[in-house]
Design a protein around this motif. Structure first.
Motif, PDB file in Angstrom:
ATOM      1  N   LYS A  80       0.838  -1.209   0.000  1.00 38.79           N
ATOM      2  CA  LYS A  80       0.000   0.000   0.000  1.00 38.79           C
ATOM      3  C   LYS A  80       0.869   1.254   0.000  1.00 38.79           C
ATOM      4  CE  LYS A  80      -3.869  -2.133   2.382  1.00 38.79           C
ATOM      5  NZ  LYS A  80      -4.629  -2.219   3.629  1.00 38.79           N
TER       6      LYS A  80
ATOM      7  N   GLU B 193       1.161   9.367  -5.665  1.00 34.27           N
ATOM      8  CA  GLU B 193       1.430  10.763  -5.298  1.00 34.27           C
ATOM      9  C   GLU B 193       2.284  11.470  -6.345  1.00 34.27           C
ATOM     10  OE1 GLU B 193       3.224  10.393  -1.433  1.00 34.27           O
ATOM     11  OE2 GLU B 193       1.275  10.193  -0.429  1.00 34.27           O
TER      12      GLU B 193
ATOM     13  N   ARG C  24       0.890   4.086  -2.936  1.00 37.46           N
ATOM     14  CA  ARG C  24       0.661   5.488  -2.607  1.00 37.46           C
ATOM     15  C   ARG C  24       1.841   6.350  -3.085  1.00 37.46           C
ATOM     16  NH1 ARG C  24      -0.899   4.730   2.136  1.00 37.46           N
ATOM     17  NH2 ARG C  24       1.105   4.746   3.193  1.00 37.46           N
TER      18      ARG C  24
END
Length: 119
Positions: A14, A22, A18
């Motif tokens: 995860k 981003e 992310r």
């Protein structure tokens, strides 16, 4: 295309997803519970890590999750047998995430410093 191999339960997977999101870097997520790496994908990751770490044996050690409850099943095998055992038991024995950028670059675990060069 960057690929992330792992499971959705993994905190590190995860985190990797992310990190790329981003930075708006597109990735293809491959859930190891649904589809494990093919032998070609696995060997490509292993060869890429071996180039970075210096040897295939070091790459196998890097890919192996030493915290896994099944680690004992691979710990004392000969190096040639470890690769096969790791391939056959990706979900139980492999560190996550495995991130692959084409056929020549790969990381295991969180490796943001390396990923920065993948843009």
């Amino acid at each position: 295309m960057i690929q992330i191999f792992g499971t959705l339960k993994s905190f590190d997977v995860k985190t990797a997803q992310r990190w790329f999101a981003e930075r708006r870097i597109p990735v293809q997520f491959v859930d190891l519970k649904e589809k494990e790496m093919s032998r070609g994908e696995f060997d490509s990751v292993l060869d890429s890590l071996a180039r970075t770490l210096g040897s295939r044996a070091d790459a196998i050690e890097e890919m192996t999750d030493k915290k896994s409850k099944d680690y004992a099943s691979i710990a004392y095998l000969d190096d040639s047998e470890k690769a096969d055992k790791l391939f056959e038991n990706q979900l139980k024995l492999m560190k996550q995430p495995v991130c692959r950028n084409g056929k020549n670059a790969a990381t295991v675990g969180l490796a943001q410093k390396t990923w920065e060069g993948w843009k």
